[in-house]
Design a protein around this motif. Structure first.
Motif, PDB file in Angstrom:
ATOM      1  N   SER B 150      74.501   7.973  11.687  1.00 55.51           N
ATOM      2  CA  SER B 150      75.681   7.747  10.867  1.00 55.51           C
ATOM      3  C   SER B 150      75.351   7.924   9.384  1.00 55.51           C
ATOM      4  O   SER B 150      76.137   8.447   8.611  1.00 55.51           O
ATOM      5  CB  SER B 150      76.216   6.351  11.143  1.00 55.51           C
ATOM      6  OG  SER B 150      77.100   5.961  10.138  1.00 55.51           O
ATOM      7  N   ALA B 153      75.269  11.489   8.841  1.00 58.99           N
ATOM      8  CA  ALA B 153      76.624  12.026   8.950  1.00 58.99           C
ATOM      9  C   ALA B 153      77.412  11.758   7.676  1.00 58.99           C
ATOM     10  O   ALA B 153      78.133  12.615   7.173  1.00 58.99           O
ATOM     11  CB  ALA B 153      77.339  11.409  10.151  1.00 58.99           C
ATOM     12  N   GLU B 154      77.237  10.529   7.141  1.00 61.30           N
ATOM     13  CA  GLU B 154      77.971  10.167   5.929  1.00 61.30           C
ATOM     14  C   GLU B 154      77.627  11.116   4.799  1.00 61.30           C
ATOM     15  O   GLU B 154      78.482  11.527   4.028  1.00 61.30           O
ATOM     16  CB  GLU B 154      77.632   8.725   5.547  1.00 61.30           C
ATOM     17  CG  GLU B 154      78.487   8.210   4.409  1.00 61.30           C
ATOM     18  CD  GLU B 154      78.234   6.748   4.119  1.00 61.30           C
ATOM     19  OE1 GLU B 154      77.578   6.075   4.934  1.00 61.30           O
ATOM     20  OE2 GLU B 154      78.681   6.284   3.053  1.00 61.30           O
ATOM     21  N   ASP B 157      79.349  14.419   5.054  1.00 62.86           N
ATOM     22  CA  ASP B 157      80.812  14.330   5.128  1.00 62.86           C
ATOM     23  C   ASP B 157      81.325  14.514   6.551  1.00 62.86           C
ATOM     24  O   ASP B 157      82.348  15.147   6.773  1.00 62.86           O
ATOM     25  CB  ASP B 157      81.472  15.373   4.209  1.00 62.86           C
ATOM     26  CG  ASP B 157      81.338  14.960   2.758  1.00 62.86           C
ATOM     27  OD1 ASP B 157      81.052  13.766   2.516  1.00 62.86           O
ATOM     28  OD2 ASP B 157      81.497  15.817   1.885  1.00 62.86           O
ATOM     29  N   SER B 158      80.576  14.010   7.504  1.00 60.75           N
ATOM     30  CA  SER B 158      81.007  14.123   8.893  1.00 60.75           C
ATOM     31  C   SER B 158      81.447  12.758   9.392  1.00 60.75           C
ATOM     32  O   SER B 158      80.911  11.738   8.982  1.00 60.75           O
ATOM     33  CB  SER B 158      79.844  14.637   9.743  1.00 60.75           C
ATOM     34  OG  SER B 158      80.027  14.246  11.092  1.00 60.75           O
ATOM     35  N   TYR B 159      82.423  12.760  10.280  1.00 60.82           N
ATOM     36  CA  TYR B 159      82.884  11.504  10.848  1.00 60.82           C
ATOM     37  C   TYR B 159      82.484  11.386  12.316  1.00 60.82           C
ATOM     38  O   TYR B 159      83.053  10.619  13.073  1.00 60.82           O
ATOM     39  CB  TYR B 159      84.402  11.380  10.672  1.00 60.82           C
ATOM     40  CG  TYR B 159      84.786  11.301   9.220  1.00 60.82           C
ATOM     41  CD1 TYR B 159      84.805  10.072   8.564  1.00 60.82           C
ATOM     42  CD2 TYR B 159      85.081  12.442   8.492  1.00 60.82           C
ATOM     43  CE1 TYR B 159      85.120   9.994   7.227  1.00 60.82           C
ATOM     44  CE2 TYR B 159      85.401  12.378   7.144  1.00 60.82           C
ATOM     45  CZ  TYR B 159      85.426  11.140   6.523  1.00 60.82           C
ATOM     46  OH  TYR B 159      85.741  11.069   5.199  1.00 60.82           O
ATOM     47  N   ALA B 160      81.476  12.205  12.702  1.00 59.75           N
ATOM     48  CA  ALA B 160      81.053  12.226  14.101  1.00 59.75           C
ATOM     49  C   ALA B 160      80.426  10.890  14.495  1.00 59.75           C
ATOM     50  O   ALA B 160      80.565  10.435  15.614  1.00 59.75           O
ATOM     51  CB  ALA B 160      80.063  13.357  14.318  1.00 59.75           C
ATOM     52  N   PHE B 161      79.728  10.258  13.565  1.00 65.38           N
ATOM     53  CA  PHE B 161      79.105   8.970  13.860  1.00 65.38           C
ATOM     54  C   PHE B 161      79.601   7.932  12.866  1.00 65.38           C
ATOM     55  O   PHE B 161      79.842   8.258  11.714  1.00 65.38           O
ATOM     56  CB  PHE B 161      77.576   9.069  13.730  1.00 65.38           C
ATOM     57  CG  PHE B 161      76.963  10.009  14.709  1.00 65.38           C
ATOM     58  CD1 PHE B 161      76.651   9.599  15.993  1.00 65.38           C
ATOM     59  CD2 PHE B 161      76.700  11.325  14.348  1.00 65.38           C
ATOM     60  CE1 PHE B 161      76.083  10.465  16.903  1.00 65.38           C
ATOM     61  CE2 PHE B 161      76.142  12.213  15.252  1.00 65.38           C
ATOM     62  CZ  PHE B 161      75.829  11.784  16.537  1.00 65.38           C
ATOM     63  N   TYR B 162      79.733   6.715  13.348  1.00 65.48           N
ATOM     64  CA  TYR B 162      80.024   5.643  12.421  1.00 65.48           C
ATOM     65  C   TYR B 162      79.049   4.511  12.682  1.00 65.48           C
ATOM     66  O   TYR B 162      78.558   4.352  13.797  1.00 65.48           O
ATOM     67  CB  TYR B 162      81.471   5.167  12.545  1.00 65.48           C
ATOM     68  CG  TYR B 162      81.888   4.706  13.920  1.00 65.48           C
ATOM     69  CD1 TYR B 162      81.752   3.369  14.282  1.00 65.48           C
ATOM     70  CD2 TYR B 162      82.416   5.586  14.838  1.00 65.48           C
ATOM     71  CE1 TYR B 162      82.129   2.938  15.534  1.00 65.48           C
ATOM     72  CE2 TYR B 162      82.801   5.166  16.106  1.00 65.48           C
ATOM     73  CZ  TYR B 162      82.661   3.836  16.442  1.00 65.48           C
ATOM     74  OH  TYR B 162      83.032   3.410  17.683  1.00 65.48           O
TER      75      TYR B 162
END
Lengths: 466, 504
Positions: B150, B153-154, B157-162
């Motif tokens: 995450s 990902a952050e 700029d990806s929202y695949a993982f939080y």
């Protein structure tokens, strides 16, 4: 400008990809890159030296750069021992050196900025330059305790923190601001008249320790008129107002249309210093429709450049303040004003149409100025509003659960929310005490907006049809 | 061949059951939730007749394949034992069955189920033992891994993982899981399936059936050269080469012996039906109900209440109120509840206590950080509800979907709003309206069922401070008010559990 530099934006992006792309993404997506709001966009080409537009003070003859440095957003870093944040002094020094080397000579700070750290950091950075190379502005921020001695203590502390023996521009801070149920007019009296502080400051001006005395304003019209009318006795050397193309005729909350404020200052020939030219970065991240309108006219300019040109065009403007946390923003703003290309009539017309788009958007009128902080119950107010506004700019706020992009926008909003604001500081923890409301220069009804955001969040979390 | 197939299927079962604990998005349960429900003791406690009959039939047909394929603790031991086997080959030898221990523990389990000795049931259930290991050791590691992704990902700029909270819940459970892992691990390292064949009551129970199984492992005396390779590779220590016998009650049908035998003497085949003896014992003892009441739980809450006077640190108006920064937020401490809270679907404290084997599947599935294992002796490691980190959100029914034992029965989101698991209680002296003299609407505005209203302290004066009043009839006990209450460390509104859940 495109021809002058010999290459267009696309070429530039190829050359200076990383930085430009990063800021570009921040402007286009529902993304928070740092706790500080963005001011400005991508740098374009080489930063010009020696071409800055300067304005001359009609009374004192001070020659001031059109770009002024707002010192309320210096870069922060984590302390080495992990016990919290502190000013990243090395980066402050770099920014100040770069600004001065490219003609910027006006620095505006206040005792309350950045948890009270701004003056000392600004002082350290400026101490490394000859005193006659810059103009320094700071303020009387006696918001809480209005006692005389408190105010005098604040005044003397500014000299110590800034390491100077005179201050070029001294402002009575945030005139018009009410406080805990006391209206703006009464607060002005308590802060400056009843305790004799205005007389004290005029005395200091006579003694030469204050070179120019003025005031910054947010609030009611009657307070503005009243304080401006004191001109005959006090002789105001300048006035600092919020001016940008949205606030010109569409000021929100307690603010007054900039058209009026500016007009009154022109009548009295009092030079204006401009704050919030970008509305805390919101005018740098306009909705897509507004962006394309701008790009049609000047494809190489980004929205921040439009906003700075707007703020700098009126002749009565002495300087336009920008809180530039990143070198890229500083470079770009220097570029915009080296030299200023004043707005044409058609361009004014375009910005009026852009304003229509903005005022019809769902923005919360927050400039992320941090005046409301710290919330005693731990909420990150500007962070929460900032996340929401960034999603408005990116067109990612859903009108209904049946929107085509529902799943994607829902995930981006919720994941982005947790990334921007720690869970315990989010809108659902707002208790509605309204302590913050009197601190907000934009008079946002903070708890109501918090509830609105929380309702939206709950709709998304619970997958409720809305 | 059978050996290899068995190994692959066992690995898949093991991976998927572990995934049930790791996955915090709820997707795995949609597909593989049945794997938890196929575990014997949970099925017995849930009186899941289909599963019980199926497992009994499978065991009667094929022997204890349950132990070598379905049971995650069994497969875990195979893994450990396999690792040890790589260091020292041919290390096992026949040992006689320790019947007194096996059947003693089986009787103990049966007694514990009948008389609601939930801690004993929890400790003896092999699936629950594995669940505690998974939730104590694998879940935090998995989530840290997720949070690392995450983090990247952050930045992309990806929202695949939080990112998700990593929280090791309950020292007792962690300790029990660690001790169990150590004990089972040492036994497996030294003796292969020793645990399954001397301790595990589920193994003993299935052993009662598997000794009559139709497909069974036999040694062909004609082909056997008595080399002893099968015996020395039997992790169940159930092959006696001297007597050419296989103890079928202990054989877990791993097919290792058939794989190893060079002479084709090991044979897995059906016996002639005529030899089969009648099957007398039934397995589902859980059908008998106990009339004994819930034993009073004693509170051993680590965070006791000692200071009501503790105050929230608020940043009061200073001489110079500076801009920016954050007020400190103290951690919440658990309120002392006279009656514990169990999640919606659990029906009553008694139902929870009687059926739960403390496998921690619901605790792992709870995305709102509400469920955690109990530290009280009577309900040791069984889930209980508390609201320091989150509240039981109206949209979530995760725990009721995953529970394999019937301790938490399946409910729909619509049912949830009509189930009252407890009742909110206001503690005047903790409330910030009293303490800080500021108006607060936190509990009233956060209540999903509108059970809290604010009432003016002085009815004559509209501007006087307002205090919360709770309508107990509408309160579901979801804990939104308790969790969001600004009073810290102890919330000014807290939920008292209902012994039996009410419908509203």
């Amino acid at each position: 400008m495109k021809k002058k530099n010999g290459f267009n934006r696309r070429d530039f992006l190829k050359l200076f990809g990383a930085g430009a792309v990063a800021t570009g993404a921040a402007a286009s997506g529902c993304v928070s890159r740092s706790s500080a709001p963005s001011e400005g966009g991508a740098a374009i080409g080489e930063t010009p030296t020696g071409q800055m537009t300067f304005r001359t003070h009609p009374r004192t003859g001070d020659v001031i750069s059109l770009l002024g440095y707002g010192c309320m957003r210096w870069p922060l870093k984590q302390k080495a021992d992990g016990s919290g944040e502190e000013i990243d002094q090395e980066r402050v020094n770099e920014l100040v050196d770069y600004a001065i080397a490219h003609g910027v000579n006006y620095f505006d700070t206040a005792p309350v900025y950045i948890r009270g750290w701004s003056e000392a950091a600004t002082g350290i950075a400026l101490k490394r330059h000859p005193r006659n190379k810059f103009f320094l502005a700071t303020k009387m921020s006696n918001f809480g305790d209005t006692g005389r001695q408190t105010a005098i203590d604040i005044y003397h502390k500014s000299f110590r923190d800034l390491q100077v023996d005179y201050i070029d521009y001294y402002l009575i801070h945030n005139v018009g601001r009410p406080n805990e149920g006391v209206d703006g007019m009464e607060m002005f009296r308590r802060r400056y008249i009843d305790n004799g502080i205005l007389d004290f400051l005029m005395e200091e001006r006579r003694a030469g320790r204050i070179r120019n005395l003025g005031w910054s304003f947010h609030g009611e019209k009657k307070v503005f008129d009243y304080v401006l009318a004191m001109e005959d006795d006090v002789r105001w050397d300048f006035c600092q107002i919020q001016l940008n193309y949205q606030d010109w005729r569409h000021a929100t909350g307690r603010n007054i249309n900039a058209e009026y404020l500016h007009g009154e200052l022109v009548k009295r020939n009092i030079p204006a210093i401009i704050m919030e030219p970008l509305l805390g970065g919101r005018l740098a991240r306009v909705p897509t429709r507004a962006l394309s309108m701008m790009k049609e006219v000047r494809p190489q300019d980004n929205p921040a450049q439009w906003a700075f040109r707007y703020a700098g065009t009126p002749k009565n403007v002495l300087t336009v303040l920008s809180g530039m946390v990143y070198m890229e923003y500083l470079r770009e703003n220097i570029h915009t004003y080296s030299p200023l290309v004043p707005l044409s009539e058609q361009e004014y017309g375009l910005l009026e149409r852009v304003t229509d788009v903005l005022v019809n958007s769902d923005y919360i009128q927050c400039t992320e100025c941090q005046y409301c902080m710290p919330c005693p119950y731990g909420i990150d107010i500007p962070g929460t509003f900032g996340h929401y506004n960034r999603c408005v700019s990116a067109g990612k706020i859903l009108k209904s659960a049946n929107d085509e992009s529902y799943r994607k926008a829902r995930r981006e909003f919720l994941v982005g929310y947790d990334r921007s604001v720690p869970k315990l500081r989010q809108a659902d923890h707002c208790i509605g005490c309204n302590i913050c409301i009197s601190h907000c220069p934009q008079s946002i009804n903070i708890s109501t907006e918090m509830q609105r955001i929380n309702r939206y969040v709950e709709n998304l979390k619970q997958n409720i049809d809305f | 061949m059978l050996y290899k197939i068995r190994r692959v299927v066992a690995a898949v079962f093991f991976a998927l059951i572990t995934l049930l604990f790791l996955d915090f998005t709820g997707t795995a349960h949609l597909w593989f939730g049945w794997l938890a429900k196929a575990q014997l003791l949970p099925a017995a406690l849930a009186v899941n007749v289909t599963v019980i009959v199926l497992l009994a039939v499978v065991t009667l047909l094929f022997g204890r394949v349950y132990c070598s394929v379905v049971c995650p603790l069994g497969v875990l031991q195979d893994g450990i034992s396999g690792a040890a086997g790589r260091r020292r080959k041919n290390r096992f030898r026949y040992s006689p069955a320790k019947s007194w221990l096996r059947y003693g523990l089986l009787i103990l389990l049966a007694a514990a189920v009948i008389f609601t000795g939930s801690a004993i049931v929890s400790l003896l259930d092999p699936y629950a033992a594995y669940g505690r290991m998974a939730s104590s050791f694998f879940v935090p590691a998995y989530r840290w891994g997720n949070n690392l992704l995450s983090w990247f990902a952050e930045r992309a700029d990806s929202y695949a993982f939080y990112s998700t909270e990593v929280w090791v819940k309950g020292g007792v459970t962690f300790g029990v899981a660690a001790v169990t892992l150590l004990a089972v691990g040492v036994l497996a390292w030294r003796g292969g399936r020793t645990y399954c064949n001397t301790v595990c009551p589920v193994g003993s129970l299935l052993g009662l059936l598997s000794r009559f199984s139709i497909f069974r492992m036999t040694i062909n005396a004609e082909k056997c050269k008595k080399c002893g390779l099968c015996e020395r590779n039997c992790k169940a220590s159930c092959i006696d080469v001297k007597r050419l016998t296989v103890d079928r009650s202990r054989c877990v049908a791993c097919f290792g012996c058939a794989e190893r035998c060079k002479f084709g003497a090991m044979r897995y085949a059906p016996v002639s039906v005529g030899k089969k003896k009648s099957v007398g014992s039934r397995t589902d003892t859980a059908e008998e109900d106990s009339a004994s009441g819930m034993s009073r739980r004693s509170f051993m809450s680590i965070a006791g209440i000692f200071a009501l006077t503790q105050t929230v640190k608020t940043v009061r108006a200073q001489q110079l109120k500076v801009d920016g920064g954050y007020a400190e937020i103290k951690d919440k401490k658990a309120s002392q509840r006279k009656t514990p809270i169990v999640p919606p679907g659990a029906v009553s404290l008694h139902n929870m206590n009687k059926h739960c084997t403390a496998c921690q599947l619901c605790v792992s599935a709870c995305t709102n950080s509400v469920l955690r294992p109990s530290t009280s002796f009577a309900t040791l490691m069984q889930p209980e509800v508390s609201y320091e980190k989150g509240y039981c959100r109206p949209d979530c029914i995760a725990c009721s979907l995953v529970c394999p034992t019937g301790a938490i029965l399946k409910i729909a989101p619509a049912d949830k709003s009509a189930i009252s698991v407890g009742k909110a209680t206001w503690v005047a002296e903790r409330c910030i309206v009293n303490r800080d003299k500021v108006q607060c609407n936190s509990c009233a505005s956060s209540c999903p069922s509108g059970a809290v209203t604010l009432v003016a302290a002085d009815p004559e004066d509209e501007k006087s401070l307002k205090f919360p009043v709770i309508d107990g009839e509408r309160c579901t006990g979801c804990g939104a008010c308790e969790n969001l209450c600004p009073a810290r460390p102890f919330s000014a509104v807290y939920v008292e559990g209902n012994v039996v859940h009410h419908s509203i």
